[in-house]
Scaffold this motif. Structure first.
Motif, PDB file in Angstrom:
ATOM      1  N   TYR A 149      59.883  65.952   6.883  1.00 44.95           N
ATOM      2  CA  TYR A 149      60.843  66.938   6.388  1.00 44.95           C
ATOM      3  C   TYR A 149      62.146  66.238   5.996  1.00 44.95           C
ATOM      4  CZ  TYR A 149      57.599  69.875   9.013  1.00 44.95           C
ATOM      5  OH  TYR A 149      56.468  70.477   9.503  1.00 44.95           O
TER       6      TYR A 149
ATOM      7  N   ARG B  31      62.094  76.820   9.979  1.00 46.25           N
ATOM      8  CA  ARG B  31      60.855  76.389   9.357  1.00 46.25           C
ATOM      9  C   ARG B  31      59.801  76.240  10.442  1.00 46.25           C
ATOM     10  NH1 ARG B  31      63.150  70.450   8.052  1.00 46.25           N
ATOM     11  NH2 ARG B  31      62.842  69.507  10.104  1.00 46.25           N
TER      12      ARG B  31
ATOM     13  N   GLU C 262      56.879  74.328  12.177  1.00 46.87           N
ATOM     14  CA  GLU C 262      56.364  72.979  12.253  1.00 46.87           C
ATOM     15  C   GLU C 262      54.954  73.021  12.834  1.00 46.87           C
ATOM     16  OE1 GLU C 262      59.172  70.471  14.231  1.00 46.87           O
ATOM     17  OE2 GLU C 262      60.625  70.622  12.581  1.00 46.87           O
TER      18      GLU C 262
END
Length: 214
Positions: free
Chosen positions: A22, A113, A115
């Motif tokens: 990322y 986000r 993961e």
């Protein structure tokens, strides 16, 4: 005098591994200012004996558009030609992580986000040979050890059968992060939240996974 280091461009890595590698958001990169810390992938020239590259923090001292200068904030492990305080030149797109000064500023460009570090069992042919996930099922997790950082998701992923004469029991498999599998084949991502007991088989005609019995 030639530079005694080089800086990796992380963008191709992120493009090839979107579920495990990322990068900071464009908003966060745009908000960088002198005094902020940024992390770079730095390689010694010539290379070190033990490490190909090291991720290290640099304090920004100058910004001109996308070109930046900073001072190395870490002690390198295997780049003897660099020391803390050395001047490092880099571009905004070289940055793999950032810490902005001030609690309010450090929240800029941070977005939730999901993961995918939980583990699964997967046929190595999916990882090594690009074989599609052809059959997947989720069972009660039973692979994780008590001190594991990431738990077993319960997912078991088998590569599509290409050779009907193949002995599937001879396939090699591994216990990997879900994201490592998704980097290779994410067609099954929409199923990842399915409960224990679920099983799916790829249908080449419909180009989708269909529920099936285990």
């Amino acid at each position: 005098m030639p530079a005694n280091y080089s800086i990796d461009d992380p963008r191709p890595i992120a493009a090839g591994a979107p579920y495990t590698f990322y990068l900071p958001s464009s908003e966060r990169l745009a908000a960088l200012a002198v005094g902020d810390l940024v992390k770079l992938i730095i390689r010694g020239v010539p290379p070190g004996e033990e490490y190909d590259a090291e991720r290290m923090w640099v304090t920004i001292t100058s910004i001109i558009d996308d070109e930046m200068v900073g001072e190395l904030a870490n002690e390198p492990l295997d780049i003897p030609q660099l020391s803390p305080g050395d001047k490092i030149k880099f571009h905004r797109w070289n940055i793999v992580d950032a810490e902005l000064e001030g609690e309010d500023r450090n929240s800029i460009g941070l977005y939730p986000r999901r993961e995918f570090w939980d583990r699964c069992l997967v046929d190595r042919c999916v990882i090594d040979d690009g074989v599609r996930v052809g059959y997947l099922y989720r069972e009660a997790p039973d692979m994780a050890e008590p001190d594991d950082k990431y738990p077993d998701s319960g997912w078991r992923l088998r590569g599509e059968v290409v050779d009907p004469d193949e002995d599937l029991d001879e396939r090699k498999f591994d216990y990997l992060a879900l994201g490592a599998v998704l980097n290779k084949d994410d067609c099954w991502l929409h199923l990842i939240g399915s409960p224990i007991g679920s099983a799916y088989l790829w249908n080449a005609q419909t180009q989708d996974y269909e529920p099936c019995a285990r």
